[in-house]
Design an enzyme around this catalytic site. Structure first.
Site: not given
Length: 172
Positions: A29, A31, A73, A105
């Site tokens: 892990r 970023h 997304k 939306e």
């Protein structure tokens, strides 16, 4: 493309949903993008009947509490999932999001408005995820000579529409 086609070919159905996600890859892990990580590919493709296009559907209207980059997304779907659950609990098929009365939306789809022969939908900016089906719908409308206006509309305008259409690749 070959892997996606292979997955699609395994489904015995006249219609199906082909869904895939590509991740940054498995790594410790961090970023920042990890050095040498190979992307992971997840594919599923169930047989799904096509939606009945003439059926009227109910929606619930909710404030859009999602982050400021809805055009990207991501897997950060908590607000959309909670909105979809609220819609389901209220007997609705979808949740329509708005920011201060301006429609953005839906929880997992796009919303288009038809009024006096003009097709309107929110612009493809940071407030929406510009869906593939939305893009095809707009292209077909233009080809058929239907005027298209990619300008946001208000809830009041939506309530006064001749027709509202929900578009989504995976809606059924």
């Amino acid at each position: 493309t070959a892997v996606l086609q292979e997955a699609a070919d395994r489904v015995e159905s006249d219609s199906q949903q082909l869904y895939f996600q590509v991740t940054r890859g498995s790594a410790i892990r961090t970023h920042a993008f990890p050095e040498g990580a190979e992307p992971n590919l997840l594919i599923f493709s169930p047989g799904v009947p096509l939606a009945e296009l003439t059926e009227h559907r109910r929606v619930v209207v909710l404030p859009d509490t999602r982050w400021g980059h809805c055009n990207i997304k991501t897997l950060n779907l908590i607000p959309s999932v909670l909105a979809a659950e609220t819609a389901k609990e209220r007997g609705c098929c979808e949740a329509v999001f708005h920011r201060n009365g301006v429609v953005t939306e839906c929880s997992s789809s796009n919303l288009l408005l038809l009024k006096d022969g003009m097709l309107r939908t929110a612009p493809a900016d940071e407030k929406i995820l510009p869906g593939v089906t939305r893009a095809h719908f707009l292209m077909l409308a233009r080809e058929l000579g239907v005027p298209v206006d990619e300008t946001a509309f208000t809830l009041e305008e939506a309530y006064d529409a001749d027709e509202l259409m929900i578009t989504s690749t995976s809606a059924h």
